[in-house]
Design an enzyme around this catalytic site. Structure first.
Site, PDB file in Angstrom:
ATOM      1  N   SER A 127     -47.990  13.963   9.882  1.00 25.43           N
ATOM      2  CA  SER A 127     -48.377  12.851  10.756  1.00 25.43           C
ATOM      3  C   SER A 127     -47.327  11.757  10.686  1.00 25.43           C
ATOM      4  O   SER A 127     -46.465  11.750   9.795  1.00 25.43           O
ATOM      5  CB  SER A 127     -49.752  12.285  10.348  1.00 25.43           C
ATOM      6  OG  SER A 127     -49.674  11.676   9.073  1.00 25.43           O
TER       7      SER A 127
ATOM      8  N   ASP B 273     -38.323   8.885   2.742  1.00 23.52           N
ATOM      9  CA  ASP B 273     -39.581   8.182   2.483  1.00 23.52           C
ATOM     10  C   ASP B 273     -39.785   7.867   1.004  1.00 23.52           C
ATOM     11  O   ASP B 273     -40.309   6.798   0.660  1.00 23.52           O
ATOM     12  CB  ASP B 273     -40.776   8.956   3.060  1.00 23.52           C
ATOM     13  CG  ASP B 273     -40.805  10.435   2.707  1.00 23.52           C
ATOM     14  OD1 ASP B 273     -40.042  10.859   1.823  1.00 23.52           O
ATOM     15  OD2 ASP B 273     -41.594  11.173   3.324  1.00 23.52           O
TER      16      ASP B 273
END
Length: 487
Positions: free
Chosen positions: A14, A234
């Site tokens: 996502s 990330d």
């Protein structure tokens, strides 16, 4: 001072657009757009739908700017995946997904050309088939016509930034996941490129986090917003927001768990190679010394398995059941290959228990407890590897990301490791993304100031070892024996 910055955080399932609203030292995060991100199957391969993903970036910008004046934006994603551009700057093909099977057994094919240990010595990266180097070699050997047409390689966040701005650069933290960067110079490793006959032109200029790419292309019809290279991997963004200016261990805990520490320089020695620890670039030239471990993936799959059987639980309800179950009935190696793919995780756990001559977990609570206890054991196992390779002791573990909300796991990690656990921030990656943008705009002087600020604005919970930690030590010896049985 007031700033509104837009953070795009792409995960492997996502993505989100989050507005970070900074006002006189306070921070409010508002998720303005969320979207699924699943690989697509085409021509027998797994790909990322880059057109769809870029449309979501456009939509996120539109939603954000309809509600707030936005000063800047930054994009972070997972590592290793990339797109190839031709000489005209057009994408040759959709980027492949790291789970694509084309790199299966590629390490055995690469080893005769350059021994894997030498590749590790040159790059400091954990050897995994999914790494960019091996994906690129798979293209070269399996699709030579596509490879010949390639003029430049862009990692996923750099590709999205290029589509926004027209600028082609590579940010160091995301590039450092590729197994193509020298961890000392933090530049593309030219010796490695020559060994595998990879054209130097493929690899764009490397830049630091905080670099400005200029503004969104006018042709896109969007407001004029400055685009920054933040820590585009990330985990690198998540580590920026660790609320500590002392030496620490970290677990960036989501579907994957990135377990490591932050160092001023890489460690590349026999111990690091033996433990398969990776050196990746972090903020301000630092090194993230870590290992990729399975994270909440197994418990997520178990939850889906329960739902398929008509038993729908929240994670809180699963935790309650786990707490009521008898401890240490069954322990699994969460990184065992049997737990990698989606499917019937409950059955695999039970088969693993049988194979390793343990009590077979039967109830839902026993299954859940098995997973949480095994994750805590895996973290301890990795902490010990890192401690041995670094030659230093630690007394604190910072668990950041979604897993920091799992109180049962945090307490188990404290007991297993006999260390204090600082849990939070939950939105570590988004805060790190926002923080680098604010640093680039002069809001914060340096990383020390950022981390002191995070202590003030982020919710952090603390867990301490209980008297039960002695039993964890005893069970850890059993866990090590179980792992050896499977080797």
């Amino acid at each position: 001072m007031q700033k509104n910055v837009l953070a795009f955080d792409f995960g492997a399932s996502s993505g989100r657009a989050i507005v970070g609203k900074y006002y006189h030292g306070k921070l409010e995060l508002e998720e303005v757009h969320r979207f699924p991100n699943y690989p697509v199957e085409e021509e027998g391969g797994l790909y990322w739908d880059i057109d769809y993903l870029f449309q979501q970036v456009i939509k996120g910008i539109e939603v954000a700017t309809n509600n707030y004046p936005i000063d800047s934006l930054g994009i972070d994603t997972w590592g290793v995946d990339f797109g190839l551009l031709d000489k005209e700057g057009q994408l040759l093909k959709k980027p492949r997904n790291y789970r694509d099977p084309r790199t299966k057994d590629i390490l055995a094919k690469v080893n005769p050309i350059l021994p894997l240990e030498e590749i590790y010595q040159q790059t400091g990266n954990q050897l995994m088939e999914i790494n960019t180097l091996f994906q690129l070699l798979a293209i070269k050997w399996q699709d030579p016509e596509l490879f010949k047409k390639a003029d430049q390689l862009l990692m996923m966040p750099d590709l999205l930034n290029y589509l926004l701005t027209g600028k082609k650069v590579a940010e160091r933290s995301i590039a450092s996941t590729a197994q193509l960067v020298n961890p000392h110079s933090k530049e593309w490793d030219e010796t490695l490129l020559q060994t595998f006959d990879l054209p130097k032109k493929l690899f764009p200029t490397l830049v630091e986090a905080g670099n400005s790419l200029g503004y969104i292309k006018p042709a896109l019809g969007l407001p004029k917003i400055e685009v920054f290279n933040i820590c585009e991997h990330d985990t690198a963004s998540a580590v920026v927001s660790v609320p500590s200016n002392q030496r620490f261990l970290f677990v960036s805990c989501g579907t994957w768990s990135l377990v490591g520490t932050e160092l001023p320089a890489p460690i590349i020695n026999n111990k690091a190679f033996h433990y398969n620890l990776t050196n990746e670039s972090g903020i301000n030239g630092s090194t993230r010394f870590l290992k990729n471990c399975t994270g909440l993936w197994i418990i997520q799959e178990v939850k889906r398995n329960f739902e398929s059987l008509g038993r729908t639980y929240s994670f809180a309800e699963m935790t309650d059941q786990a707490n009521q179950a008898k401890p240490f009935q069954c322990l699994i190696d969460t990184d065992d290959a049997v737990f990698v793919a989606p499917g019937n995780m409950i059955r695999r756990i039970q088969e693993y228990a049988k194979e390793t001559q343990q009590s077979i977990p039967e109830t839902d609570g026993e299954i859940a407890r098995c997973v949480y206890e095994s994750l805590a054991m895996k973290y301890k196992y990795t902490f010990l590897e890192i401690t041995d390779a670094v030659g230093a002791e630690f007394d604190t573990v910072n668990i950041v990301g979604g897993g920091s909300q799992a109180a049962i796991l945090c307490q188990m990690v404290a007991d297993a490791s006999n260390m204090r656990v600082c849990a939070g921030p939950v939105e570590a990656t988004a805060i790190g993304n926002v923080a680098v943008q604010l640093m680039a705009q002069g809001v914060f002087e340096d990383l020390t100031a950022v981390r002191e600020w995070v202590k003030e604005v982020a919710e952090v919970k603390y867990y301490y070892p209980t008297l039960n930690n002695r039993e964890w030590d005893r069970q850890f010896s059993r866990y090590q024996k179980i792992m050896n049985m499977k080797k």
